[in-house]
Design a protein around this motif. Sequence first.
Motif, PDB file in Angstrom:
ATOM      1  N   LEU A  41      75.965  43.538  90.058  1.00  0.00           N
ATOM      2  CA  LEU A  41      75.665  43.371  88.642  1.00  0.00           C
ATOM      3  C   LEU A  41      74.921  44.612  88.183  1.00  0.00           C
ATOM      4  O   LEU A  41      73.778  44.838  88.592  1.00  0.00           O
ATOM      5  N   SER A  42      75.593  45.429  87.375  1.00  0.00           N
ATOM      6  CA  SER A  42      74.981  46.690  86.960  1.00  0.00           C
ATOM      7  C   SER A  42      75.468  47.117  85.592  1.00  0.00           C
ATOM      8  O   SER A  42      76.631  46.913  85.241  1.00  0.00           O
ATOM      9  N   GLY A  43      74.567  47.744  84.857  1.00  0.00           N
ATOM     10  CA  GLY A  43      74.911  48.356  83.588  1.00  0.00           C
ATOM     11  C   GLY A  43      74.811  49.863  83.657  1.00  0.00           C
ATOM     12  O   GLY A  43      74.999  50.554  82.666  1.00  0.00           O
ATOM     13  N   ASP A  44      74.517  50.394  84.829  1.00  0.00           N
ATOM     14  CA  ASP A  44      74.359  51.827  85.032  1.00  0.00           C
ATOM     15  C   ASP A  44      75.729  52.474  85.245  1.00  0.00           C
ATOM     16  O   ASP A  44      76.441  52.118  86.180  1.00  0.00           O
ATOM     17  N   ARG A  45      76.062  53.415  84.376  1.00  0.00           N
ATOM     18  CA  ARG A  45      77.399  54.037  84.421  1.00  0.00           C
ATOM     19  C   ARG A  45      77.684  54.706  85.772  1.00  0.00           C
ATOM     20  O   ARG A  45      78.760  54.540  86.343  1.00  0.00           O
ATOM     21  N   GLY A  46      76.723  55.461  86.284  1.00  0.00           N
ATOM     22  CA  GLY A  46      76.931  56.137  87.561  1.00  0.00           C
ATOM     23  C   GLY A  46      77.139  55.166  88.707  1.00  0.00           C
ATOM     24  O   GLY A  46      78.011  55.367  89.560  1.00  0.00           O
ATOM     25  N   LEU A  47      76.351  54.110  88.714  1.00  0.00           N
ATOM     26  CA  LEU A  47      76.480  53.096  89.764  1.00  0.00           C
ATOM     27  C   LEU A  47      77.797  52.343  89.627  1.00  0.00           C
ATOM     28  O   LEU A  47      78.466  52.060  90.630  1.00  0.00           O
ATOM     29  N   ARG A  48      78.208  52.052  88.419  1.00  0.00           N
ATOM     30  CA  ARG A  48      79.489  51.354  88.202  1.00  0.00           C
ATOM     31  C   ARG A  48      80.655  52.228  88.657  1.00  0.00           C
ATOM     32  O   ARG A  48      81.609  51.735  89.267  1.00  0.00           O
ATOM     33  N   THR A  49      80.576  53.528  88.400  1.00  0.00           N
ATOM     34  CA  THR A  49      81.621  54.456  88.840  1.00  0.00           C
ATOM     35  C   THR A  49      81.674  54.514  90.361  1.00  0.00           C
ATOM     36  O   THR A  49      82.755  54.482  90.954  1.00  0.00           O
ATOM     37  N   ALA A  50      80.508  54.578  90.988  1.00  0.00           N
ATOM     38  CA  ALA A  50      80.450  54.576  92.450  1.00  0.00           C
ATOM     39  C   ALA A  50      81.007  53.276  93.019  1.00  0.00           C
ATOM     40  O   ALA A  50      81.718  53.281  94.033  1.00  0.00           O
ATOM     41  N   ALA A  51      80.715  52.152  92.367  1.00  0.00           N
ATOM     42  CA  ALA A  51      81.217  50.854  92.825  1.00  0.00           C
ATOM     43  C   ALA A  51      82.740  50.823  92.800  1.00  0.00           C
ATOM     44  O   ALA A  51      83.375  50.302  93.720  1.00  0.00           O
ATOM     45  N   ILE A  52      83.334  51.377  91.754  1.00  0.00           N
ATOM     46  CA  ILE A  52      84.799  51.426  91.675  1.00  0.00           C
ATOM     47  C   ILE A  52      85.351  52.217  92.857  1.00  0.00           C
ATOM     48  O   ILE A  52      86.295  51.791  93.525  1.00  0.00           O
ATOM     49  N   LYS A  53      84.753  53.364  93.132  1.00  0.00           N
ATOM     50  CA  LYS A  53      85.215  54.208  94.245  1.00  0.00           C
ATOM     51  C   LYS A  53      85.033  53.529  95.589  1.00  0.00           C
ATOM     52  O   LYS A  53      85.824  53.737  96.505  1.00  0.00           O
ATOM     53  N   GLU A  54      83.986  52.713  95.693  1.00  0.00           N
ATOM     54  CA  GLU A  54      83.713  51.996  96.947  1.00  0.00           C
ATOM     55  C   GLU A  54      84.408  50.631  97.012  1.00  0.00           C
ATOM     56  O   GLU A  54      84.211  49.884  97.963  1.00  0.00           O
ATOM     57  N   LYS A  55      85.185  50.325  95.961  1.00  0.00           N
ATOM     58  CA  LYS A  55      85.914  49.055  95.879  1.00  0.00           C
ATOM     59  C   LYS A  55      84.981  47.841  95.918  1.00  0.00           C
ATOM     60  O   LYS A  55      85.249  46.837  96.573  1.00  0.00           O
ATOM     61  N   VAL A  56      83.871  47.963  95.180  1.00  0.00           N
ATOM     62  CA  VAL A  56      82.920  46.858  95.036  1.00  0.00           C
ATOM     63  C   VAL A  56      83.098  46.289  93.640  1.00  0.00           C
ATOM     64  O   VAL A  56      83.066  47.019  92.648  1.00  0.00           O
ATOM     65  N   ASN A  57      83.309  44.990  93.558  1.00  0.00           N
ATOM     66  CA  ASN A  57      83.467  44.313  92.273  1.00  0.00           C
ATOM     67  C   ASN A  57      82.158  44.412  91.501  1.00  0.00           C
ATOM     68  O   ASN A  57      81.100  44.039  92.009  1.00  0.00           O
ATOM     69  N   CYS A  58      82.225  44.915  90.286  1.00  0.00           N
ATOM     70  CA  CYS A  58      81.031  45.131  89.484  1.00  0.00           C
ATOM     71  C   CYS A  58      81.170  44.441  88.130  1.00  0.00           C
ATOM     72  O   CYS A  58      82.221  44.534  87.489  1.00  0.00           O
ATOM     73  N   ARG A  59      80.124  43.769  87.706  1.00  0.00           N
ATOM     74  CA  ARG A  59      80.062  43.084  86.415  1.00  0.00           C
ATOM     75  C   ARG A  59      78.799  43.506  85.695  1.00  0.00           C
ATOM     76  O   ARG A  59      77.856  43.994  86.319  1.00  0.00           O
ATOM     77  N   GLY A  60      78.757  43.251  84.376  1.00  0.00           N
ATOM     78  CA  GLY A  60      77.612  43.680  83.601  1.00  0.00           C
ATOM     79  C   GLY A  60      77.028  42.589  82.725  1.00  0.00           C
ATOM     80  O   GLY A  60      77.379  41.402  82.840  1.00  0.00           O
ATOM     81  N   THR A  61      76.175  43.007  81.827  1.00  0.00           N
ATOM     82  CA  THR A  61      75.455  42.099  80.934  1.00  0.00           C
ATOM     83  C   THR A  61      76.402  41.269  80.073  1.00  0.00           C
ATOM     84  O   THR A  61      76.197  40.061  79.911  1.00  0.00           O
TER      85      THR A  61
END
Length: 167
Positions: free
Chosen positions: A98-118
């Motif tokens: 669960l993140s709203g941080d753009r850099g962390l969300r981009t890294a999550a995509i590259k690491e194939k981690v499902n990411c959701r936000g606010t």
Amino acid sequence: MPEDPPNHYIDSTILLDFFLVNALQFLLKLPIRIVTIDIMAEDLETPNLDQIRKAGVIVLETPLPILEDMPNTAASYGITIYDAALLLSAKSQAAVLLSGDRGLRTAAIKEKVNCRGTLWLLEEMVLGDIIVPGHAALLLERMFILGRRLPADESNRRIIAWEGGGK
């Protein structure tokens, strides 16, 4: 026996989004297990570690392999070591981040981690009848007034829908 709800690793941006509008209590009513890691929670001033725990967020000890890998991951993606540790923790547990941080969300995509936000969390609260649509719109509007960084177009679309009573 009922299954334990899945872990969702929350970062400081999402914690702050909900803390600033006094809505952490609603977040914790979702049928998910919201966790974070000790090194990130201990570093925060707002909300602080006691406020995070009091709200019901589970603070987990950061495993040693993650502590060892986080500097390299942080450098690779240009994110903080705390964000790297959170990303590695979520990935190691096949959990949602669960993140709203753009850099962390981009890294999550590259690491194939499902990411959701606010916005996703607010929508889940409305769909789960934890809050009514008008309250979700009010919370989102307050987040904007407080300068929280959320996608404007999507947020405005949801505010309009929720103010009209729609889910």
